[in-house]
Design a protein around this motif. Structure first.
Motif, PDB file in Angstrom:
ATOM      1  N   GLU A 143       0.792  -1.230   0.000  1.00  0.00           N
ATOM      2  CA  GLU A 143       0.000   0.000   0.000  1.00  0.00           C
ATOM      3  C   GLU A 143       0.832   1.291   0.000  1.00  0.00           C
ATOM      4  O   GLU A 143       0.520   2.202  -0.764  1.00  0.00           O
ATOM      5  CB  GLU A 143      -0.964  -0.003   1.195  1.00  0.00           C
ATOM      6  N   PRO A 144       1.887   1.416   0.818  1.00  0.00           N
ATOM      7  CA  PRO A 144       2.637   2.683   0.784  1.00  0.00           C
ATOM      8  C   PRO A 144       3.196   3.009  -0.596  1.00  0.00           C
ATOM      9  O   PRO A 144       3.149   4.157  -1.047  1.00  0.00           O
ATOM     10  CB  PRO A 144       3.768   2.449   1.804  1.00  0.00           C
ATOM     11  N   PHE A 145       3.710   1.978  -1.307  1.00  0.00           N
ATOM     12  CA  PHE A 145       4.256   2.194  -2.645  1.00  0.00           C
ATOM     13  C   PHE A 145       3.137   2.368  -3.666  1.00  0.00           C
ATOM     14  O   PHE A 145       3.295   3.069  -4.667  1.00  0.00           O
ATOM     15  CB  PHE A 145       5.161   1.024  -3.034  1.00  0.00           C
ATOM     16  N   HIS A 146       2.029   1.711  -3.423  1.00  0.00           N
ATOM     17  CA  HIS A 146       0.868   1.826  -4.302  1.00  0.00           C
ATOM     18  C   HIS A 146       0.418   3.287  -4.403  1.00  0.00           C
ATOM     19  O   HIS A 146       0.105   3.792  -5.481  1.00  0.00           O
ATOM     20  CB  HIS A 146      -0.263   0.957  -3.760  1.00  0.00           C
ATOM     21  N   SER A 147       0.399   3.978  -3.283  1.00  0.00           N
ATOM     22  CA  SER A 147      -0.031   5.370  -3.255  1.00  0.00           C
ATOM     23  C   SER A 147       0.905   6.269  -4.048  1.00  0.00           C
ATOM     24  O   SER A 147       0.486   7.271  -4.633  1.00  0.00           O
ATOM     25  CB  SER A 147      -0.106   5.873  -1.809  1.00  0.00           C
ATOM     26  N   VAL A 148       2.188   5.911  -4.086  1.00  0.00           N
ATOM     27  CA  VAL A 148       3.164   6.688  -4.857  1.00  0.00           C
ATOM     28  C   VAL A 148       3.026   6.404  -6.345  1.00  0.00           C
ATOM     29  O   VAL A 148       3.065   7.317  -7.176  1.00  0.00           O
ATOM     30  CB  VAL A 148       4.605   6.376  -4.383  1.00  0.00           C
ATOM     31  N   MET A 149       2.852   5.141  -6.692  1.00  0.00           N
ATOM     32  CA  MET A 149       2.781   4.738  -8.093  1.00  0.00           C
ATOM     33  C   MET A 149       1.605   5.361  -8.824  1.00  0.00           C
ATOM     34  O   MET A 149       1.700   5.678 -10.014  1.00  0.00           O
ATOM     35  CB  MET A 149       2.716   3.214  -8.198  1.00  0.00           C
ATOM     36  N   ILE A 150       0.496   5.541  -8.133  1.00  0.00           N
ATOM     37  CA  ILE A 150      -0.680   6.071  -8.812  1.00  0.00           C
ATOM     38  C   ILE A 150      -0.547   7.561  -9.127  1.00  0.00           C
ATOM     39  O   ILE A 150      -1.425   8.135  -9.772  1.00  0.00           O
ATOM     40  CB  ILE A 150      -1.971   5.825  -7.993  1.00  0.00           C
ATOM     41  N   LEU A 151       0.564   8.173  -8.699  1.00  0.00           N
ATOM     42  CA  LEU A 151       0.830   9.560  -9.088  1.00  0.00           C
ATOM     43  C   LEU A 151       1.427   9.633 -10.494  1.00  0.00           C
ATOM     44  O   LEU A 151       1.532  10.718 -11.065  1.00  0.00           O
ATOM     45  CB  LEU A 151       1.806  10.208  -8.092  1.00  0.00           C
ATOM     46  N   ASN A 152       1.793   8.492 -11.026  1.00  0.00           N
ATOM     47  CA  ASN A 152       2.392   8.413 -12.361  1.00  0.00           C
ATOM     48  C   ASN A 152       1.298   8.493 -13.423  1.00  0.00           C
ATOM     49  O   ASN A 152       0.468   7.589 -13.538  1.00  0.00           O
ATOM     50  CB  ASN A 152       3.162   7.083 -12.473  1.00  0.00           C
ATOM     51  N   PRO A 153       1.260   9.564 -14.252  1.00  0.00           N
ATOM     52  CA  PRO A 153       0.210   9.691 -15.284  1.00  0.00           C
ATOM     53  C   PRO A 153       0.198   8.519 -16.260  1.00  0.00           C
ATOM     54  O   PRO A 153      -0.869   8.114 -16.737  1.00  0.00           O
ATOM     55  CB  PRO A 153       0.571  11.001 -16.003  1.00  0.00           C
ATOM     56  N   MET A 154       1.376   7.956 -16.563  1.00  0.00           N
ATOM     57  CA  MET A 154       1.441   6.842 -17.510  1.00  0.00           C
ATOM     58  C   MET A 154       0.773   5.597 -16.939  1.00  0.00           C
ATOM     59  O   MET A 154       0.250   4.768 -17.692  1.00  0.00           O
ATOM     60  CB  MET A 154       2.905   6.544 -17.867  1.00  0.00           C
ATOM     61  N   PHE A 155       0.789   5.449 -15.620  1.00  0.00           N
ATOM     62  CA  PHE A 155       0.102   4.311 -14.996  1.00  0.00           C
ATOM     63  C   PHE A 155      -1.382   4.353 -15.325  1.00  0.00           C
ATOM     64  O   PHE A 155      -1.986   3.336 -15.692  1.00  0.00           O
ATOM     65  CB  PHE A 155       0.320   4.323 -13.480  1.00  0.00           C
ATOM     66  N   TRP A 156      -1.997   5.526 -15.179  1.00  0.00           N
ATOM     67  CA  TRP A 156      -3.438   5.653 -15.423  1.00  0.00           C
ATOM     68  C   TRP A 156      -3.777   5.464 -16.892  1.00  0.00           C
ATOM     69  O   TRP A 156      -4.795   4.855 -17.231  1.00  0.00           O
ATOM     70  CB  TRP A 156      -3.920   7.028 -14.942  1.00  0.00           C
ATOM     71  N   ILE A 157      -2.929   5.955 -17.778  1.00  0.00           N
ATOM     72  CA  ILE A 157      -3.177   5.805 -19.210  1.00  0.00           C
ATOM     73  C   ILE A 157      -3.136   4.331 -19.604  1.00  0.00           C
ATOM     74  O   ILE A 157      -4.014   3.839 -20.319  1.00  0.00           O
ATOM     75  CB  ILE A 157      -2.156   6.626 -20.021  1.00  0.00           C
ATOM     76  N   ILE A 158      -2.118   3.616 -19.122  1.00  0.00           N
ATOM     77  CA  ILE A 158      -2.006   2.186 -19.419  1.00  0.00           C
ATOM     78  C   ILE A 158      -3.156   1.414 -18.791  1.00  0.00           C
ATOM     79  O   ILE A 158      -3.725   0.498 -19.413  1.00  0.00           O
ATOM     80  CB  ILE A 158      -0.642   1.647 -18.931  1.00  0.00           C
ATOM     81  N   ASP A 159      -3.525   1.765 -17.569  1.00  0.00           N
ATOM     82  CA  ASP A 159      -4.619   1.090 -16.878  1.00  0.00           C
ATOM     83  C   ASP A 159      -5.935   1.267 -17.637  1.00  0.00           C
ATOM     84  O   ASP A 159      -6.711   0.316 -17.780  1.00  0.00           O
ATOM     85  CB  ASP A 159      -4.742   1.645 -15.460  1.00  0.00           C
ATOM     86  N   GLN A 160      -6.188   2.469 -18.126  1.00  0.00           N
ATOM     87  CA  GLN A 160      -7.413   2.730 -18.896  1.00  0.00           C
ATOM     88  C   GLN A 160      -7.395   1.969 -20.219  1.00  0.00           C
ATOM     89  O   GLN A 160      -8.415   1.404 -20.637  1.00  0.00           O
ATOM     90  CB  GLN A 160      -7.551   4.227 -19.159  1.00  0.00           C
ATOM     91  N   PHE A 161      -6.241   1.939 -20.863  1.00  0.00           N
ATOM     92  CA  PHE A 161      -6.113   1.206 -22.130  1.00  0.00           C
ATOM     93  C   PHE A 161      -6.419  -0.274 -21.915  1.00  0.00           C
ATOM     94  O   PHE A 161      -7.133  -0.892 -22.712  1.00  0.00           O
ATOM     95  CB  PHE A 161      -4.703   1.397 -22.686  1.00  0.00           C
ATOM     96  N   ARG A 162      -5.894  -0.841 -20.840  1.00  0.00           N
ATOM     97  CA  ARG A 162      -6.155  -2.256 -20.541  1.00  0.00           C
ATOM     98  C   ARG A 162      -7.632  -2.498 -20.243  1.00  0.00           C
ATOM     99  O   ARG A 162      -8.190  -3.523 -20.645  1.00  0.00           O
ATOM    100  CB  ARG A 162      -5.301  -2.698 -19.358  1.00  0.00           C
ATOM    101  N   ASP A 163      -8.248  -1.585 -19.526  1.00  0.00           N
ATOM    102  CA  ASP A 163      -9.672  -1.740 -19.220  1.00  0.00           C
ATOM    103  C   ASP A 163     -10.486  -1.828 -20.502  1.00  0.00           C
ATOM    104  O   ASP A 163     -11.345  -2.706 -20.658  1.00  0.00           O
ATOM    105  CB  ASP A 163     -10.168  -0.563 -18.370  1.00  0.00           C
TER     106      ASP A 163
END
Length: 255
Positions: free
Chosen positions: A193-213
């Motif tokens: 969880e502590p690292f999870h909160s940091v990773m979700i600040l990465n804009p590319m994470f959200w773009i890839i996550d949306q693409f996969r969805d």
């Protein structure tokens, strides 16, 4: 930044052709590397990690490739645009060519490679028996986000690279951090969880996550996440344009 006139469009076409062809110049297989490289990476990483994540990730090759094609577009395009001004200084010394054309040309040439990787992705989905969901056309939304995001970063990097060439080495480290922070080859639920909160600040994470969805899971991402990704991409693009406009006339004095 003026609209692209007829001469500008011609120059843009030539830059795209040059960037696209020079990437495979001198190689025996040429453009076939656009197909072979992502496939080979997918096969190697699937062999290494699929057993590790058995039960956590369904159809690991598609999961991996869907994230990898977005990341590779980001990595390759930002590296090309970073050298767009500095690498073409001899041309810019002799001609009054609009400098922004070289950045756009770099992004578009890598976008063509991205299209090829999408074809490979759909081919792998077909071979592995993946479901082709009706949400797939909506993947254009994260693709637009990443295109705008990359273009904005490209404008900034092209200026920074003229003043500080060390950015070429630093950017390699940054893109590697982005890759590991996007959950490309591992499932997000293994991250504490502590690292999870940091990773979700990465804009590319959200773009890839949306693409996969849209493509892999046939799901509609949270609307707020979609809006935020688009908004961040537009902000980065506007910031890039502002910085580029401010320094584009000054960079020629650095050549």
């Amino acid at each position: 930044m003026n609209l692209i006139n007829e001469n500008g469009r011609f120059l843009l076409e030539e830059i795209v052709k040059k960037n696209f062809s020079s990437k495979y110049k001198g190689s025996v297989l040429g453009i076939l590397w656009s197909v072979l490289k992502p496939l080979l990476i997918m096969i190697i990483l699937t062999i290494i990690f699929s057993a590790l994540f058995t039960g956590r990730v369904e159809n690991y090759p598609v999961y991996l490739l869907s994230g990898r094609c977005i990341y590779d577009f980001f990595s390759a395009a930002t590296n090309v645009t970073m050298m767009a001004i500095k690498g073409n200084q001899n041309i810019l010394k002799r001609t009054p060519a609009p400098k922004f054309i070289f950045i756009l040309g770099g992004v578009i040439s890598e976008f063509l490679n991205f299209i090829i990787s999408l074809i490979i992705l759909f081919g792998v989905m077909l071979v592995t028996g993946s479901t082709f969901y009706l949400t797939i056309p909506l993947a254009i939304i994260p693709i637009i986000s990443v295109f705008l995001f990359i273009t904005g970063i490209g404008f900034i990097l092209s200026i920074v690279c003229v003043y500080y060439t060390d950015i070429q080495h630093l950017w390699g480290v940054i893109t590697m951090m982005v890759m590991y922070g996007c959950a490309i080859f591992y499932p997000m639920d293994i991250i504490p969880e502590p690292f999870h909160s940091v990773m979700i600040l990465n804009p590319m994470f959200w773009i890839i996550d949306q693409f996969r969805d849209f493509v892999v899971y046939g799901a509609i991402p949270d609307l707020l996440n979609i809006v935020n990704s688009l908004l961040i991409s537009v902000i980065v693009l506007l910031l890039g344009i502002i910085i580029f406009k401010k320094y584009e006339k000054k960079v020629t004095m650095k050549f």
